[in-house]
Write a protein that holds these residues in place. Structure first.
Motif, short mmCIF file in Angstrom:
data_model
loop_
_atom_site.label_atom_id
_atom_site.label_comp_id
_atom_site.label_asym_id
_atom_site.label_seq_id
_atom_site.Cartn_x
_atom_site.Cartn_y
_atom_site.Cartn_z
N VAL A 219 -2.16 -13.86 3.96
CA VAL A 219 -3.37 -13.26 3.38
C VAL A 219 -3.14 -13.03 1.88
O VAL A 219 -3.97 -13.37 1.03
N SER A 220 -1.99 -12.47 1.57
CA SER A 220 -1.67 -12.19 0.17
C SER A 220 -1.62 -13.49 -0.64
O SER A 220 -2.15 -13.57 -1.76
N ALA A 221 -1.01 -14.52 -0.06
CA ALA A 221 -0.96 -15.82 -0.74
C ALA A 221 -2.38 -16.30 -1.04
O ALA A 221 -2.69 -16.73 -2.16
N ALA A 222 -3.25 -16.23 -0.02
CA ALA A 222 -4.62 -16.75 -0.18
C ALA A 222 -5.37 -16.00 -1.27
O ALA A 222 -6.05 -16.62 -2.10
N PHE A 223 -5.25 -14.68 -1.30
CA PHE A 223 -5.94 -13.92 -2.34
C PHE A 223 -5.44 -14.29 -3.74
O PHE A 223 -6.15 -14.10 -4.72
N GLY A 224 -4.24 -14.83 -3.81
CA GLY A 224 -3.71 -15.26 -5.10
C GLY A 224 -3.95 -16.73 -5.39
O GLY A 224 -3.39 -17.28 -6.34
N ILE B 226 -4.26 -3.42 -5.54
CA ILE B 226 -5.15 -4.60 -5.53
C ILE B 226 -4.52 -5.74 -4.73
O ILE B 226 -5.18 -6.75 -4.48
N LEU B 227 -3.28 -5.60 -4.36
CA LEU B 227 -2.58 -6.70 -3.68
C LEU B 227 -2.66 -6.54 -2.16
O LEU B 227 -2.92 -5.46 -1.65
N HIS B 228 -2.41 -7.63 -1.46
CA HIS B 228 -2.61 -7.66 -0.01
C HIS B 228 -1.30 -7.80 0.76
O HIS B 228 -1.31 -8.04 1.95
N ASP B 229 -0.18 -7.72 0.06
CA ASP B 229 1.10 -7.78 0.77
C ASP B 229 1.43 -6.40 1.36
O ASP B 229 0.67 -5.45 1.20
N ALA B 230 2.56 -6.34 2.03
CA ALA B 230 2.93 -5.08 2.70
C ALA B 230 4.10 -4.40 2.00
O ALA B 230 4.85 -3.65 2.61
N ASN C 246 -14.05 -11.13 -2.76
CA ASN C 246 -12.89 -10.23 -2.63
C ASN C 246 -12.63 -9.80 -1.19
O ASN C 246 -12.10 -8.72 -0.92
N ALA C 247 -13.02 -10.65 -0.23
CA ALA C 247 -12.80 -10.31 1.18
C ALA C 247 -12.27 -11.53 1.93
O ALA C 247 -12.63 -12.67 1.61
N LEU C 248 -11.44 -11.25 2.91
CA LEU C 248 -10.91 -12.33 3.76
C LEU C 248 -12.01 -12.82 4.69
O LEU C 248 -12.73 -12.02 5.28
N GLN C 249 -12.11 -14.14 4.85
CA GLN C 249 -13.22 -14.70 5.63
C GLN C 249 -12.75 -15.40 6.91
O GLN C 249 -13.56 -16.01 7.60
N VAL C 250 -11.46 -15.37 7.20
CA VAL C 250 -10.96 -16.12 8.37
C VAL C 250 -10.13 -15.22 9.28
O VAL C 250 -9.75 -14.12 8.91
N GLU C 251 -9.86 -15.76 10.46
CA GLU C 251 -9.13 -15.02 11.49
C GLU C 251 -7.63 -15.25 11.37
O GLU C 251 -7.21 -16.33 10.93
N ARG C 252 -6.86 -14.30 11.86
CA ARG C 252 -5.41 -14.53 11.91
C ARG C 252 -5.13 -15.70 12.84
O ARG C 252 -5.85 -15.92 13.83
N GLY C 253 -4.15 -16.49 12.52
CA GLY C 253 -3.79 -17.63 13.35
C GLY C 253 -4.58 -18.89 13.05
O GLY C 253 -4.41 -19.90 13.71
N SER C 254 -5.45 -18.84 12.01
CA SER C 254 -6.28 -20.03 11.74
C SER C 254 -5.59 -21.03 10.80
O SER C 254 -6.11 -22.11 10.55
N GLY C 255 -4.41 -20.69 10.30
CA GLY C 255 -3.64 -21.66 9.51
C GLY C 255 -2.99 -22.68 10.43
O GLY C 255 -2.88 -22.45 11.63
N GLN C 256 -2.56 -23.79 9.87
CA GLN C 256 -1.95 -24.85 10.69
C GLN C 256 -0.56 -25.20 10.17
O GLN C 256 -0.35 -25.24 8.96
N PHE C 257 0.32 -25.51 11.11
CA PHE C 257 1.62 -26.06 10.72
C PHE C 257 1.39 -27.47 10.18
O PHE C 257 0.67 -28.27 10.78
N ILE C 258 2.02 -27.77 9.06
CA ILE C 258 1.91 -29.12 8.49
C ILE C 258 3.26 -29.82 8.63
O ILE C 258 4.25 -29.40 8.03
N ALA C 259 3.27 -30.85 9.45
CA ALA C 259 4.48 -31.67 9.55
C ALA C 259 4.54 -32.51 8.28
O ALA C 259 3.57 -33.21 7.95
N ARG C 260 5.63 -32.44 7.57
CA ARG C 260 5.71 -33.10 6.27
C ARG C 260 6.41 -34.46 6.36
O ARG C 260 7.26 -34.66 7.23
#
Ligand code: DUC
Ligand code: ZN
Ligand code: ZN
Length: 499
Positions: free
Chosen positions: A89-94, A420-424, A453-467
């Protein structure tokens, strides 16, 4: 302002009227997105089912942060403050849409179990896309011959090894073993280059004399600690002609050593981070333990080393700018395991930076004229994608790529506070800085992740990217003939050597 919706449109989303920058050019166009992918770039594209007007804004590829520590147990046994939810979340806000975080083996762990554990936790929590680098602490025969090749094949095409820390350090022989396997299978080896014995020899003398406060961390990590180890790491890499990437480069001499090795045709790449542009060792000279908030390894240097890092980014010696986000709370769970009695040797090592990485460089680099916007994109996204096998899917606004897109408001002014940050983490070493320019809308595979300035997605909605296998940015000279002959002689199967 969303325009009228067009349910029959060819696009799910159109981002129009923006000033788009990639690593090689800047232009005005609309972007048509379907099923999470950029399918068209051009003028006056038809409306999407959703339409976003980016007039007056800058439209950049989503940031890629290829050095983050999230939900990771450190070598000293301290758990990071951020899990895969708060960290992403913190990454995305940045303005970051992909991270590559570490899956850390400790010496008694088996690698498949480590990866399974990190994968499960990230899958449940991440809100943006992610990959892993494997931290390899025990390169035994099973790891080298069986586990590493399988890991690389599965899309984890980079690993990190350490030249310091009692519980992580590999000796030169082990480093050569790891490099040989990585070379054979086409993986990138990231190196934490610091001389372990120089650090502990100086640290012991400091502690014996009662010098325990955070500012002595930097004294025990003299710049020679980094430059010696970097020189040695490069020599190991050159011996068998296998690429290395020196992470978190801090010092003037280190930048010079890397630049010279590159000029010789060595396959050496390098990264630096916000703390080496914007912090100094003297920031940790504060009352009590307050200075611990500024301590990481290698430590930040001085004005001259900051200039060397800027110059390294400018001339390409340093190809990637990552956060090295190492989030530890300023209490007994993190930075201060022994409370007020914590010495500089016992503090958790690292500073947070996942959210401010891009705004800091945008403000100090692009807005102040030290970097072009194209250089900014290269350092924060495109070069990461090439270096770590994410290209062409990520790192550029181009047809066929994932729609990882960030809209920047260049006029927005922000004063940094932890709130203002979203990390813990609860603090930031950049508190009080004034920043111009901010990532105001963030899209990941066409999904709106941050808006208003608001999160619009659910937790777990990111995907693993096989590189895929890395395709580094810098093309180099052919290895010298004697190196090729040497490789044949000792039976190396490295792709580079057998060319
Ligand atoms: N190395 C890192 O990569 N991050 C934080 C501290 C360290 O030693
Ligand atoms: Zn490191
Ligand atoms: Zn790190």
């Amino acid at each position: 302002m969303p325009a009228a919706s067009h349910p029959t449109s060819r696009f799910d989303l159109t981002i129009r009227n923006g000033r788009i920058s990639n690593a090689d050019q800047t232009f005005f166009a609309d972007i048509g997105i379907k099923d999470g992918v950029i399918v068209e770039i051009g003028e006056n594209l038809e409306s999407g089912e959703r339409d976003v007007d980016a007039a007056g804004k800058w439209v950049l590829p989503g940031g890629i942060d290829s050095h983050t520590h999230i939900e990771q147990l450190s070598g000293m046994g301290v758990m990071c403050a951020d899990d895969f939810y708060s960290g992403t979340v913190s990454a995305a806000f940045g303005g970051t849409t992909t991270i590559i975080s570490f899956a850390a083996q400790h010496r008694n762990d088996r690698i498949p179990a480590v990866l399974e554990d990190y994968s499960r936790r990230a899958r449940e929590k991440a809100v943006i896309d992610y990959g892993f680098h494997l931290i390899l602490a025990n390169p035994d025969e099973q790891a080298l011959q069986h586990e590493l090749p399988a890991v690389i094949e599965s899309g984890i095409t980079s690993l990190k090894v350490y030249m310091t820390y009692d519980k992580l350090k590999l000796d030169d022989y082990q480093l050569l073993d790891v490099l040989a396997v990585a070379g054979e299978h086409g993986a990138m080896v990231m190196l934490h280059a610091e001389n372990h014995d120089m650090i502990r020899w100086v640290a012991r003398r400091l502690l014996e004399r009662g010098h325990t406060s955070p500012k002595f961390h930097a004294v025990s990590h003299d710049p020679l600690v980094e430059s010696e180890a970097t020189h040695r790491a490069i020599a190991l890499s050159r011996l068998i002609d296998v690429p290395v990437l020196i992470v978190h480069v801090a010092g003037t001499e280190t930048v010079d050593i890397i630049r010279k090795a590159q000029q010789l045709g060595a396959q050496v790449y390098a990264e630096s981070c916000p703390q080496y542009l914007f912090l100094e060792a003297k920031d940790s000279d504060l009352a009590g333990l307050e200075g611990a908030k500024f301590c990481c390894s290698p430590p930040p240097g001085d004005k001259a080393s900051q200039e060397a890092v800027w110059a390294g980014f400018k001339d390409g010696t340093l190809a990637v700018y990552s956060s090295d986000h190492a989030p530890y709370r300023f209490d007994e769970s993190g930075k201060l395991p022994k409370g007020d009695a914590t010495t500089f040797k016992e503090m958790a090592n690292g500073v947070p930076g996942i959210e401010l990485r891009l705004p800091l460089l945008f403000s100090e680099g692009v807005m102040k004229g030290r970097l072009s916007i194209e250089e900014f994109v290269a350092l924060t996204a495109t070069n990461h994608a090439r270096m770590y096998g994410l290209a062409p899917r990520k790192g550029a606004i181009q047809v066929g790529a994932d729609a990882d897109i960030v809209i920047w408001d260049t006029q927005r002014r922000t004063t940094v506070h932890p709130e203002i940050l979203h990390d813990a983490v609860g603090y930031t070493p950049y508190e009080g800085r004034e920043i111009q320019g901010w990532p105001v809308e963030v899209y990941s595979r066409g999904r709106c992740v941050v808006k208003d300035n608001a999160l619009q997605v659910e937790r777990g909605s990111g995907q693993f990217i096989a590189r895929s296998r890395p395709d580094p940015v810098v093309k180099r000279a052919e290895p010298a003939p004697q190196r090729k002959a040497f490789g044949n002689f000792i039976g190396l199967k490295s792709a580079a050597l057998s060319k």
